[in-house]
Design an enzyme around this catalytic site. Structure first.
Site, PDB file in Angstrom:
ATOM      1  N   GLY A  80       0.821  -1.257   0.027  1.00 47.30           N
ATOM      2  CA  GLY A  80      -0.062   0.164   0.008  1.00 47.30           C
ATOM      3  C   GLY A  80       0.884   1.198   0.042  1.00 47.30           C
ATOM      4  O   GLY A  80       1.371   1.794  -1.015  1.00 47.30           O
ATOM      5  N   SER A 102       6.408  -4.590  -2.320  1.00 49.00           N
ATOM      6  CA  SER A 102       6.051  -3.320  -2.534  1.00 49.00           C
ATOM      7  C   SER A 102       6.071  -2.573  -1.247  1.00 49.00           C
ATOM      8  O   SER A 102       7.184  -2.374  -0.695  1.00 49.00           O
ATOM      9  CB  SER A 102       4.529  -3.189  -2.982  1.00 49.00           C
ATOM     10  OG  SER A 102       4.291  -1.824  -3.618  1.00 49.00           O
ATOM     11  N   TRP A 103       5.190  -1.421  -0.718  1.00 52.93           N
ATOM     12  CA  TRP A 103       5.511  -0.828   0.445  1.00 52.93           C
ATOM     13  C   TRP A 103       5.700  -1.737   1.577  1.00 52.93           C
ATOM     14  O   TRP A 103       6.589  -1.552   2.536  1.00 52.93           O
ATOM     15  CB  TRP A 103       4.220  -0.002   0.716  1.00 52.93           C
ATOM     16  CG  TRP A 103       3.978   0.193   2.200  1.00 52.93           C
ATOM     17  CD1 TRP A 103       3.221  -0.254   3.127  1.00 52.93           C
ATOM     18  CD2 TRP A 103       4.699   1.281   2.997  1.00 52.93           C
ATOM     19  NE1 TRP A 103       3.477   0.186   4.528  1.00 52.93           N
ATOM     20  CE2 TRP A 103       4.416   1.210   4.342  1.00 52.93           C
ATOM     21  CE3 TRP A 103       5.679   1.980   2.776  1.00 52.93           C
ATOM     22  CZ2 TRP A 103       4.996   1.756   5.299  1.00 52.93           C
ATOM     23  CZ3 TRP A 103       6.662   3.068   3.674  1.00 52.93           C
ATOM     24  CH2 TRP A 103       5.889   2.727   4.986  1.00 52.93           C
ATOM     25  N   ASP A 114       8.942  -3.800 -13.990  1.00 52.20           N
ATOM     26  CA  ASP A 114       8.591  -3.139 -12.956  1.00 52.20           C
ATOM     27  C   ASP A 114       8.358  -1.529 -13.516  1.00 52.20           C
ATOM     28  O   ASP A 114       9.542  -0.956 -13.216  1.00 52.20           O
ATOM     29  CB  ASP A 114       8.911  -3.510 -11.678  1.00 52.20           C
ATOM     30  CG  ASP A 114       7.946  -2.871 -10.452  1.00 52.20           C
ATOM     31  OD1 ASP A 114       7.310  -1.880 -10.920  1.00 52.20           O
ATOM     32  OD2 ASP A 114       8.126  -3.296  -9.473  1.00 52.20           O
ATOM     33  N   HIS A 160       5.354  -5.042 -11.541  1.00 49.90           N
ATOM     34  CA  HIS A 160       5.221  -5.011 -10.182  1.00 49.90           C
ATOM     35  C   HIS A 160       4.340  -5.929  -9.659  1.00 49.90           C
ATOM     36  O   HIS A 160       4.474  -6.232  -8.411  1.00 49.90           O
ATOM     37  CB  HIS A 160       4.628  -3.579  -9.934  1.00 49.90           C
ATOM     38  CG  HIS A 160       4.539  -2.784  -8.394  1.00 49.90           C
ATOM     39  ND1 HIS A 160       5.994  -2.586  -7.925  1.00 49.90           N
ATOM     40  CD2 HIS A 160       3.902  -2.878  -7.602  1.00 49.90           C
ATOM     41  CE1 HIS A 160       5.705  -2.420  -6.607  1.00 49.90           C
ATOM     42  NE2 HIS A 160       4.619  -2.635  -6.469  1.00 49.90           N
TER      43      HIS A 160
END
Length: 319
Positions: free
Chosen positions: A43, A115-116, A271, A299
């Site tokens: 996120g 990711s985050w 990505d 991604h």
């Protein structure tokens, strides 16, 4: 290539009081006596994904998932405009993770995320290396301001028309202005219609960046339920407008603190939102990490990326 395990349901779950009026939802799956593993979602503000339960051998892992502050089942929810975002920062999340570890009686755990989630994993592991047994990351990010600027400005070179619409969604923001901070302000606007429009425009841009991977078959951001979209955009813009409260480049600078922790970094060469150079820089700074480049992935990954993640988790499940 490894295949996911069958779906499983939690054998335990709860709401952990973490202070500032926040309750963090957590759940545990698999073998209560198995190797502890924490899933750190992306996120920021996406909430946990139940599909990640199937990445772990349920006979060998005690899999713990949680919703970071303000999203998923955690309360108060960021979709509620009354929720105070001052108590939702990277520092708060790191403290929540450590509080959850102690609450569940875990000594050391494997960390998995992407990711985050990879940023939060690295920040936690560099703060508490003695509590981390291994790390598996897909789609590596460190949330440097340079990475944020690329995602919300630089990649617009590939989608100039869509980026112009994204910029126009924050009226009065110059082309070289802080568009992320402008959206963060819109998400705090007292008019619900303004917040809804900002949410739609932000999600449209995020989906554009991923469009080369989805081919229009789905909208990973726009297809979420309304309250989940609002929470995600509010939390994302809040975090990214503050550079995640991290000193620029700190996670790469301090990667030496990860010495002795085995890691696997899986990253797609295609990505567009989080280019490969971040994973390459991290692997160079962290000698105990193995870097795996998936030539045809972006991604969101895909079957090959998932296979590398599953293989790493299976390998680390061994005593």
């Amino acid at each position: 290539m490894s295949e996911p395990y069958p779906p499983i349901e939690p054998y335990d779950q709860g709401m952990l009081e973490v202070g500032d009026g926040n309750l963090v939802y957590w759940e545990a799956c698999g073998n209560p006596a198995g190797k502890p593993a924490l899933v750190v979602h992306g996120g920021p503000g996406s909430g946990r994904g139940t599909w990640t339960r199937t990445y772990f051998d349920p006979e060998r892992y005690r899999v713990i998932l949680f919703d970071q502050r303000g999203c998923g089942r955690s309360t108060p929810h960021a979709a509620d405009p009354a929720t105070d975002m001052r108590h939702n920062t990277t520092g708060h999340l790191l403290t929540d993770m450590e509080r959850l570890r102690r609450h569940l009686g875990v000594d050391r755990w494997l960390l998995y995320g992407g990711s985050w989630g990879s940023t939060l994993i690295l920040a936690y592991a560099e703060r508490h290396p003695e509590r981390v047994s291994e790390i598996v990351i897909s789609s590596v990010t460190t949330t440097r301001r340079s990475e944020i600027d690329w995602l919300y400005r630089g990649v617009g070179r590939f989608f100039p028309e869509q980026w112009e619409r994204f910029l126009a969604g924050a009226p009065g923001t110059p082309r070289d202005g802080d568009v992320v901070a402008a959206y963060a302000r819109l998400m705090e606007h007292p008019d619900a219609a303004v917040r809804e429009r900002a949410t739609a425009d932000w999600c449209a841009w995020e989906d554009t960046v991923l469009s080369g991977e989805t081919k229009g078959a789905s909208r990973p951001y726009g297809d979420r339920p309304a309250s989940a979209r609002v929470a995600l955009v509010r939390i994302c813009s809040h975090y990214f407008s503050h550079g995640a409260w991290l000193e620029e480049g700190a996670l790469l600078r301090d990667a030496h603190r990860l010495a002795g922790i085995p890691g696997v970094l899986v990253h797609g060469r295609l990505d567009l939102g989080g280019p490969l150079d971040t994973a390459w820089e991290l692997a160079r700074a962290w000698p105990d990490a193995e870097r795996v480049v998936v030539e045809d992935a972006g991604h969101l990954g895909g079957a090959t990326t998932r296979g590398h993640v599953l293989a790493a988790l299976d390998r680390f499940a061994a005593p």
